[in-house]
Every structure is written in C-alpha cells, then in structure tokens.
Design a protein around this motif. Structure first.
Motif, PDB file in Angstrom:
ATOM      1  N   LEU A 638     -65.588  -9.946  25.729  1.00 54.12           N
ATOM      2  CA  LEU A 638     -64.981 -10.679  26.842  1.00 54.12           C
ATOM      3  C   LEU A 638     -64.079 -11.780  26.294  1.00 54.12           C
ATOM      4  N   TYR A 639     -64.611 -12.561  25.348  1.00 54.36           N
ATOM      5  CA  TYR A 639     -63.828 -13.577  24.643  1.00 54.36           C
ATOM      6  C   TYR A 639     -64.089 -13.405  23.154  1.00 54.36           C
ATOM      7  N   PRO A 640     -63.055 -13.328  22.341  1.00 52.51           N
ATOM      8  CA  PRO A 640     -63.255 -13.118  20.912  1.00 52.51           C
ATOM      9  C   PRO A 640     -63.683 -14.388  20.189  1.00 52.51           C
ATOM     10  N   PHE A 641     -64.242 -14.209  19.016  1.00 54.83           N
ATOM     11  CA  PHE A 641     -64.566 -15.326  18.131  1.00 54.83           C
ATOM     12  C   PHE A 641     -63.309 -16.159  17.892  1.00 54.83           C
ATOM     13  N   GLY A 642     -63.472 -17.478  17.932  1.00 59.49           N
ATOM     14  CA  GLY A 642     -62.348 -18.375  17.703  1.00 59.49           C
ATOM     15  C   GLY A 642     -61.502 -18.662  18.918  1.00 59.49           C
ATOM     16  N   TYR A 643     -61.886 -18.117  20.083  1.00 54.82           N
ATOM     17  CA  TYR A 643     -61.078 -18.228  21.301  1.00 54.82           C
ATOM     18  C   TYR A 643     -61.307 -19.581  21.979  1.00 54.82           C
ATOM     19  N   GLY A 644     -60.246 -20.104  22.553  1.00 54.24           N
ATOM     20  CA  GLY A 644     -60.333 -21.313  23.353  1.00 54.24           C
ATOM     21  C   GLY A 644     -58.948 -21.731  23.798  1.00 54.24           C
ATOM     22  N   LEU A 645     -58.805 -22.075  25.066  1.00 50.93           N
ATOM     23  CA  LEU A 645     -57.519 -22.460  25.639  1.00 50.93           C
ATOM     24  C   LEU A 645     -57.340 -23.974  25.607  1.00 50.93           C
ATOM     25  N   SER A 646     -56.179 -24.411  26.053  1.00 51.08           N
ATOM     26  CA  SER A 646     -55.815 -25.819  26.091  1.00 51.08           C
ATOM     27  C   SER A 646     -55.050 -26.078  27.380  1.00 51.08           C
ATOM     28  N   TYR A 647     -54.859 -27.352  27.719  1.00 51.28           N
ATOM     29  CA  TYR A 647     -53.998 -27.680  28.851  1.00 51.28           C
ATOM     30  C   TYR A 647     -52.519 -27.552  28.478  1.00 51.28           C
ATOM     31  N   THR A 648     -52.268 -27.338  27.197  1.00 53.77           N
ATOM     32  CA  THR A 648     -50.915 -27.051  26.754  1.00 53.77           C
ATOM     33  C   THR A 648     -50.901 -25.653  26.149  1.00 53.77           C
ATOM     34  N   SER A 649     -49.786 -25.239  25.560  1.00 55.09           N
ATOM     35  CA  SER A 649     -49.698 -23.917  24.940  1.00 55.09           C
ATOM     36  C   SER A 649     -49.168 -24.074  23.520  1.00 55.09           C
ATOM     37  N   PHE A 650     -49.562 -23.148  22.661  1.00 57.19           N
ATOM     38  CA  PHE A 650     -49.142 -23.190  21.262  1.00 57.19           C
ATOM     39  C   PHE A 650     -48.475 -21.868  20.899  1.00 57.19           C
ATOM     40  N   THR A 651     -47.355 -21.974  20.217  1.00 55.09           N
ATOM     41  CA  THR A 651     -46.601 -20.799  19.793  1.00 55.09           C
ATOM     42  C   THR A 651     -46.628 -20.709  18.273  1.00 55.09           C
ATOM     43  N   TYR A 652     -46.913 -19.513  17.768  1.00 56.03           N
ATOM     44  CA  TYR A 652     -47.009 -19.287  16.328  1.00 56.03           C
ATOM     45  C   TYR A 652     -45.781 -18.524  15.835  1.00 56.03           C
ATOM     46  N   GLY A 653     -45.256 -18.967  14.699  1.00 58.27           N
ATOM     47  CA  GLY A 653     -44.186 -18.236  14.050  1.00 58.27           C
ATOM     48  C   GLY A 653     -44.747 -17.106  13.204  1.00 58.27           C
ATOM     49  N   ASP A 654     -43.947 -16.601  12.285  1.00 56.31           N
ATOM     50  CA  ASP A 654     -44.394 -15.536  11.389  1.00 56.31           C
ATOM     51  C   ASP A 654     -45.045 -16.134  10.145  1.00 56.31           C
ATOM     52  N   VAL A 655     -45.935 -15.351   9.540  1.00 58.25           N
ATOM     53  CA  VAL A 655     -46.587 -15.773   8.304  1.00 58.25           C
ATOM     54  C   VAL A 655     -45.626 -15.589   7.139  1.00 58.25           C
ATOM     55  N   LYS A 656     -45.471 -16.640   6.339  1.00 52.53           N
ATOM     56  CA  LYS A 656     -44.611 -16.583   5.156  1.00 52.53           C
ATOM     57  C   LYS A 656     -45.466 -16.799   3.914  1.00 52.53           C
ATOM     58  N   LEU A 657     -45.419 -15.859   2.988  1.00 53.07           N
ATOM     59  CA  LEU A 657     -46.179 -15.932   1.749  1.00 53.07           C
ATOM     60  C   LEU A 657     -45.288 -16.408   0.610  1.00 53.07           C
ATOM     61  N   SER A 658     -45.857 -17.231  -0.263  1.00 49.70           N
ATOM     62  CA  SER A 658     -45.105 -17.683  -1.432  1.00 49.70           C
ATOM     63  C   SER A 658     -44.867 -16.544  -2.406  1.00 49.70           C
ATOM     64  N   SER A 659     -45.727 -15.544  -2.349  1.00 48.24           N
ATOM     65  CA  SER A 659     -45.569 -14.358  -3.182  1.00 48.24           C
ATOM     66  C   SER A 659     -46.334 -13.219  -2.528  1.00 48.24           C
ATOM     67  N   ASN A 660     -45.883 -12.011  -2.767  1.00 45.11           N
ATOM     68  CA  ASN A 660     -46.614 -10.847  -2.265  1.00 45.11           C
ATOM     69  C   ASN A 660     -47.587 -10.297  -3.295  1.00 45.11           C
ATOM     70  N   THR A 661     -47.720 -11.038  -4.411  1.00 41.06           N
ATOM     71  CA  THR A 661     -48.647 -10.638  -5.466  1.00 41.06           C
ATOM     72  C   THR A 661     -49.492 -11.830  -5.875  1.00 41.06           C
ATOM     73  N   LEU A 662     -50.799 -11.626  -5.937  1.00 37.19           N
ATOM     74  CA  LEU A 662     -51.732 -12.658  -6.372  1.00 37.19           C
ATOM     75  C   LEU A 662     -52.339 -12.236  -7.697  1.00 37.19           C
ATOM     76  N   SER A 663     -52.186 -13.063  -8.709  1.00 40.68           N
ATOM     77  CA  SER A 663     -52.723 -12.767 -10.026  1.00 40.68           C
ATOM     78  C   SER A 663     -54.001 -13.561 -10.264  1.00 40.68           C
ATOM     79  N   LYS A 664     -54.783 -13.081 -11.201  1.00 41.52           N
ATOM     80  CA  LYS A 664     -56.045 -13.733 -11.553  1.00 41.52           C
ATOM     81  C   LYS A 664     -55.777 -15.170 -12.004  1.00 41.52           C
TER      82      LYS A 664
END
Length: 764
Positions: A638-664
């Motif tokens: 019915l409601y997912p984990f992490g869900y919760g509304l506000s009296y305002t609204s929030f807009t998310y942009g796209d995820v930007k990664l510093s690199s597409n490869t993570l090394s040890k």
C-alpha cells in the motif's frame, strides 16, 4: 554428510575467518581494572560470585508475572548483583546502603526499561525511526540518559535493534523497522546517546542491546515464538544491527526468548560464545530476558538446575528474576556440570561493568536529589520531545490540500483516541506522568488558538469487542466504554461533524495494542471505528484521519476514501501539541516509513529488500499465470518503505556518477539535484539504494546504503552527493565470507524505495 554437521562446519569457518584479529594491547586503565577486579574476586566466596549473577526486581513496574521476594535479605548476604524497576535517588540510596553493609561492599547496578525517553517521553522507537534524523534520535537517548541517571539509574534495557518485517508482531513498535542499514545506524547513535564518552560520568548510563538474536522474526508474528532462519538471512539482514550497537561500545546485551537452530538463545553456546565472544570479540556482559532462564524448562531443556547450568555454560552471565543461578549453580559446580571458570568469567564481566560505571569509586553517584529535581522534565527537554515528535509523523495522503488546517473556524475532533491522555505516549512509557500528557483535543486547541472552536464526540469505542479493548488498554491505558448502541454513538459524531468546517478523526490502535505480548492477526482499524469513519465521510465534510498505531496497518479502504491521512504513531509526552503543530502547518511533515505497509495481512511479511524469483512478475503487471504473484491482490505494498509526503513537493534530477567504474580501495560519488518545487519550506529524506545484479548468492532487488535529510526552502535546489566504496557493496556469501564481488551494479536515488532515479556502474 548430515545437514547439521555442514551447518556447524560453516559456522566454525565463519568464526575462524572473523576472529583472526591481532589482539589490541591492554591500556593502563584496562590493566588497572583487571588488577582491581582480580583482587576483589580473590576475596569472594563461590556464593558471593554467584550472587553477582542474580538480577532481581525492585518491586515497581515489571515486565512479567514473577516478582522477586526477600530482596533486602539477599542483598545483605551478597546474593544480588543488580536490581531493575526501582527508581528515585532516595529508594536507590537506601537499597545501595544495604549492599554497602554486605561483607565485601560490592555495589548494585540499577536498571530499567528506558525505551523511548524517561520522564520526558519521546515517540516510540518505530516512530523515531520514521524521522530518519540520526542527530535527533541520538539526542533523545542523551536526554533519557540524563533524566534516568538523575533518578538513580545507571543501566537501560535499550536499544532494541531487532529487525522486524512482520506487522503482526506487537514489538515491531519497539524496533526501528524492517531495514538493516537504517536499523544499524539508529542502533549506533542510541548507544552513543546513552553511554556518552565515559560511563563514569554521572549523566551517562550503560546500554543493553536487545534481543539477541533474531527475535523480530518470530514465527506467525506471535511474541516469544520460535524462529527459523537461513544463515544468509541471519548474517546479511538480522545480525548487523546488533553488531553495530556493540561496535559503538554497548556495555551489555540481552538474550532473546526465541530459539535459534533449535536451541533457545539463553542456552545457545554458538550464539553467545562462538559468535558473540569469539567472532565479534564482545567484552561486556550478557543478561537473560525476564525469567528467560527458567522458561527454558517449558522449551523442554530440563529442570531448573539443568537449564541454569546450560545457560551459564553457553554464555549467559546474569539471570533476570528466575534465580536459577542463585539456587542451583553451586550444586551444579559440585556435580561437575559447570566449572569454576564459568562462574568466574561471568562474575568478572559483571564486576567490570560496575567498575566502568564508576560504582566502586562512588556507589551513590546517581543518588542526587538535586539532580532529580533540576534535570528531569525541564522545559528544554519537553520542547525537544515536542520537536522530535513532529519529525516522526508521516503524511500518507493529502488530496486537495486538505492539510494544513486553518487556525480559524470549527473543527470536530472525534474518535476513541481524541480525548485520552494515557494512550498518547505509547507502549513502554513506564515512567511517564500521565497527568502531564495533553489529549489530542487539548493539543489542537493549544496550537490552533482562540479563533479555533473545537467540538468533540466519542464516535465509537476503541473496539466493539469489550474483551479486546480491555486487553489493548492495559497498564492504566483504559479508554472508558460507552455502552449505548453503536448507531447512537456514531450519530452523535455525525451531528458534530455537520456543525464543523473540517473533521479530525482520531482512530487506530490503543497504545497497548502494540508492544510486548500484543500480537495481532487482524491489521485493520477496528471495524467499529471504520463504520464511524464511513459515516463521517458521508457528511461531505473534509475528513482528516489522524492515525495512531505502533505497526503498519492495512488501511487500503481508508487510503481510497479519506482525503488526508497523517500517521502519528504514538508520539510521547508532547504528542498532542506536536500533532497540532503539524496539522496546522507550523511544522511541515517530513517523516518517512521505516516499514512497508501491506494492502492486506495476507501479504505479511512484506519488505522492500526482497529477492527476485526465477519467475518474477513483469513490471506493471497484476497477475500472470505461473509467475510469483497472488490471484486476489497485486504484489505491491500500500505504501512502500521510505514513503512519506510533505505539504510541499520535491523534484529529483538525474543521477550523475563521477565514474562508471569503481576500483578496489577507491570510491565514486553519486550526485542528484533535489528541488523544492512547491510553495512551502520543507525537509526531504533523500535515499540511496543499490542492487548487485549478478552474485554468487542471490541478492536483494534493492538495499538501502545511505540517506540524507535536507532542508529546502520553497524553490530552492541542492545537489546531494553520496560516496560509494567497495565496502558498501559487501555481503556475506554462502561460505559466510564478507565480500564484494566484481560485476554490474545499479544505483537508485529517490524519495522512497519505489520512486527513484537510476544509474549503473561496474565494480572491478
């Protein structure tokens, strides 16, 4: 090879792999403590050593049906190590003075269930988790420690860190919810808040992590019931919060009631010795839960003498209330069932805890009447509790901007939870002074002011079943019943609603319908309350459902029909005023669910970090034959984990990664722009999840790996950045090795576990 033997081999490998650590050199302070404790133990008789292992009740509030007797005489003989459920400096000083007249003058340790605040009661733990506000949660524990220590205590049976994914289990109210990462972060800050930087300071108390282990996975959601769990789930999902609390320095740990791999935790040597001592290197002491030792008899492990010996040998150091240790261990020693080393080991750990608390230097360090007068229920503490409560409420729905309410006009406040003080703080508020707790009606009037007229009607009983209502309002939380016909009670509320501009319906559970021994198979709002709600909606007036609960409820009908729903859990001493703050818009709600809300009880257990199947249901589908789904309801919550509304609204942009490869031994950053696109200032919890797409073991579809709670003014944007390292991607594989496996990963960032933006990277 038998399955049991394979299990033991795997466990042994895990112990060997994890305990191959270089021992740290002993500090000067450690050496000083060792010398003191060794010198004291050299003077102790066997009876006095066993006496240190005995924890008894002090005659006040208890959590079971057994009450200790002849306590003062036992203290004088050196037969008691600690007391719980005794408060006030005067009583504790008097009792400690008895211990100071015993032969060796070993001080007692005094504990209590300080679960979500002391006299200044904060929201229940599940609600605190809904704030996702770690500094605030830590501060709640800090205030609790200050107040409890001012009233004579030096030990709390908190935090409870059990992961729980079954809303039927009443004690989910005491937990931080379903998630391993969130639960671990909260466990750490709670311990830090209680214990501070030095246990010898008068305003710090020792934490006791509970319930070790797996208690939140009790079968059928029934309290005290058995658990049955794979090693994969145990190590990856359920054990980490206990480990996090111990790594934060918790001085003690409480054993759970359930069995693990067929052996009850209180007598489980693998759990308490192999895992806890050898693998995790825990050096504090272990206490049983209330009568946990004697309850092993009903588990089928033997008589009191037998189960007491098994418990001590397994690694339980202190016996809470059963007095099996006190009355049988000496005979078991003579019979060769235990060794003097077993007794010495447990005695030493308890004496070390008292030393760390500074009780040998000053047994009366927490017996200051001045502190009790000046540091409990201070205006600052009360305000902190009110502010904290406002951060825990979760706005589940708000159609047509029904909320916030105007500070003018007439409000009808109806429902069985509208005019009760005792149900506001929530379960385990054992020290709350109910006379100081405002009702919801009073809270709304306090915040709404003189231009708001409030009219009230009961509307319904808590439940139609009088017996169920009695069982759900125990410990002084009674709600008087109205014995008139239901139709007459509802009609009275409808008349009030017709006179109002808006209706606030205070519905849900009574505070003792959740918590210990409060499991439920029906997760609906009681039907008599639902009938009231339906009648209120028919008036055509705007209806706000103020939902009181200590667990996820199945409110699908309510979600479909009520324009506004604010889940307020049980908010502590200042719950009513805090609800007023949020309903009238003085505070913008920012809580997020720490648990998944199911559509119906048949979906339980339900949680976001589930694993995929070989036949998953395609996205957007409800039902497909020969796929993993239900005939009668979608797989969605019915409601997912992490869900919760506000009296305002929030807009998310796209995820930007510093690199597409993570090394040890390196890290990458994930950045996302978050904008407050509404007209009201607000707070947003930005959540980071990952998914390991290919592994040697099956991996969850999402795992929480980070979050940030940010403030955004109307129209403001912020870039939120998360660092991701190899360590964030580690898990216990099928050999119980803690590894990060090279391959493809997904990153998800969003406002909840469902509504996210994605990116991908490769771990080399």
């Amino acid at each position: 090879m038998k399955k049991a033997n394979i299990l033991l081999i795997l466990l042994a490998v895990a112990v060997i792999n994890s305990s191959a650590q270089t021992k740290k050199p002993i500090s000067a302070e450690q050496a000083k403590m060792n010398k003191f404790v060794s010198g004291l133990m050299a003077k102790m008789t066997v009876d006095e050593k066993i006496g240190q292992l005995n924890l008894v009740t002090g005659g006040e509030a208890t959590t079971g049906s057994t009450v200790s007797t002849d306590v003062e005489s036992k203290i004088a003989k050196g037969n008691v190590g600690g007391i719980f459920s005794m408060t006030t400096p005067e009583k504790i000083r008097k009792t400690q003075e008895v211990a100071m007249k015993s032969r060796l003058k070993i001080p007692l340790i005094f504990g209590q269930d300080v679960i979500h605040g002391y006299k200044t009661t904060f929201p229940i733990p599940l609600a605190l988790a809904a704030s996702w506000d770690l500094p605030m949660i830590k501060n709640s524990a800090r205030i609790a420690a200050t107040e409890a220590s001012a009233d004579g205590l030096n030990w709390t049976f908190s935090p409870m860190v059990d992961i729980s994914r079954d809303a039927r289990w009443g004690r989910i109210a005491e937990s931080s919810g379903e998630d391993t990462y969130l639960g671990s972060q909260i466990a750490k800050v709670m311990v830090q808040g209680y214990q501070g930087d030095d246990l010898r300071k008068v305003n710090n108390i020792m934490a006791c992590v509970k319930h070790f282990a797996l208690y939140g996975a009790a079968e059928s959601g029934r309290d005290y019931n058995t658990t049955d769990m794979s090693l994969d789930r145990m190590y990856n999902d359920y054990l980490p919060p206990y480990k996090a609390a111990l790594d934060a320095g918790a001085g003690s740990i409480m054993v759970s009631f359930n069995d693990i791999n067929g052996v009850p935790a209180t007598a489980n040597k693998w759990l308490l010795t192999d895992l806890l001592r050898k693998q995790w290197a825990f050096n504090g002491f272990v206490v049983s839960d209330y009568t946990g030792v004697s309850e092993l008899i009903e588990h089928g492990l033997g008589d009191l003498k037998t189960v007491s010996a098994k418990s001590l040998s397994a690694g339980t150091d202190m016996d809470m209330v059963s007095e099996g240790f006190l009355t049988t261990l000496k005979k078991s020693l003579q019979d060769g069932k235990i060794t003097i080393t077993d007794i010495n080991t447990s005695c030493r750990l308890i004496l070390e805890a008292k030393y760390k608390l500074g009780l040998f230097d000053n047994p009366f360090k927490n017996c200051s009447e001045d502190r009790a007068k000046n540091e409990i229920l201070t205006p600052a503490n009360i305000q902190a509790a009110r502010a904290a409560a406002t951060q825990t409420f979760v706005l589940l729905k708000n159609d047509n901007k029904t909320l916030p309410l105007k500070k003018s006009g007439t409000i009808a406040v109806v429902g069985p939870l509208a005019n009760t003080k005792a149900n506001m703080p929530g379960t385990w508020s054992v020290n709350a002074d109910m006379a100081l707790v405002p009702t919801l009606i009073e809270g709304l009037q306090n915040v709404g002011g003189k231009d708001v007229k409030i009219i009230h009607a009961l509307g319904s009983n808590l439940t139609a079943d009088a017996t169920l209502q009695t069982n759900g309002t125990m410990f002084g939380r009674e709600i008087p019943r109205d014995n008139r016909p239901e139709e007459e009670i509802i009609e009275e509320a409808v008349k009030a609603a017709r006179k109002a501009d808006v209706v606030v319906a205070a519905l849900g559970e009574g505070s003792e319908m959740t918590g210990e021994s409060a499991s439920r198979t029906d997760l609906n709002i009681p039907e008599t309350q639902k009938r009231l709600l339906a009648a209120l909606l028919k008036t055509g007036k705007p209806v706000v459902l103020v939902l009181f609960t200590g667990r996820p409820l199945t409110i699908k009908w309510e979600n479909e029909n009520v324009p506004a729903i604010l889940n307020v859990w049980f908010g502590g001493l200042q719950a009513a005023n805090a609800i007023g703050d949020v309903l009238f818009g003085d505070v913008n709600p920012s809580g997020k669910l720490p648990v998944t809300f199911p559509q119906n009880v048949g979906q339980v257990p339900i949680y976001y970090s589930h694993k995929n199947t070989g036949r998953p249901l395609a996205d957007g589908k409800w039902f497909s034959k020969f796929r993993s789904n239900y005939l009668d309801v979608s797989n969605d919550p019915l409601y997912p984990f992490g869900y919760g509304l506000s009296y305002t609204s929030f807009t998310y942009g796209d995820v930007k990664l510093s690199s597409n490869t993570l090394s040890k031994d390196k890290s990458i950053t994930a950045t996302i722009s978050v904008t407050n696109s509404g007209s009201t200032d607000g707070k947003e919890v930005v959540q980071l999840y990952t998914r390991d797409l290919v592994g040697s073991s099956t991996r969850p579809v999402k795992e929480l790996k980070g979050f940030q709670k940010i403030d955004l003014k109307a129209g403001e944007s912020k870039n939120v950045t998360f660092n991701i390292s190899e360590n964030d991607l580690k898990f216990y594989n099928s050999s119980l090795k803690y590894v990060a496996e090279p391959g493809e990963f997904k990153i998800f960032i969003g406002t909840n576990s469902r509504d996210v933006k994605e990116a991908s990277f490769t771990l080399k």
